[in-house]
Design a protein around this motif. Sequence first.
Motif: not given
Length: 206
Positions: A166-171
């Motif tokens: 899980k690479c989380g949130l990318l903005k």
Amino acid sequence: MGGRCLCCSCLLTTVIFIGGFVCLIVFLGVLLYKNMKFHVIDASLTKFYLTNDDILHYNLALNISLRNSNKKTSISYYYIGSTTYCYGKDLALVSLTPFRQGSKNTTVISPVFLGKTSLKLRGPDLRDFNNDQRDGSYIIHVELYLTSKLTYAGGGRGSNVGIIAKCGLLKLPLLGSSSNNQTITGGVFNTNKRCKVSTVNLESSD
């Protein structure tokens, strides 16, 4: 009576030995998989706009590094899938070419998400999208799903193991446009985003 006790003692010793051996193998496997590191090293969002009929058009390209830091253990990836989702909606699932990775080795995979999907935004999701559209960058979740097997020094092989990264949130800033509906902004993705990795044992298919 004495013979029966001796038999029970031998059986108990065997069970304990086998149980201990299995636990050792599982423990070593967990340690080896902890030496697998996943990072999003580059991302390019060149299309991301919503039409009046609630269709989201997108074009997202990613580079994700897979690092096997083990000194003597290689890993085979039999299935590699990557998915993205945002604003409460899965965009797409793409499959990548399986490969075998040697020890002390880094491999870069490059999933591309290109297409369109229905996206009817309401409430908080609509608010978040409008805020991101105003800012010119969008928050997108990225995950990897893999089926793998370790090969130890000497040729021994482990069981099939599922990996979830899980690479989380990318903005992600919007880099360009091929549509008048899309805001054109500058900016680059320059964050080396580490993914959180978890594993699950799978029934061997051999």
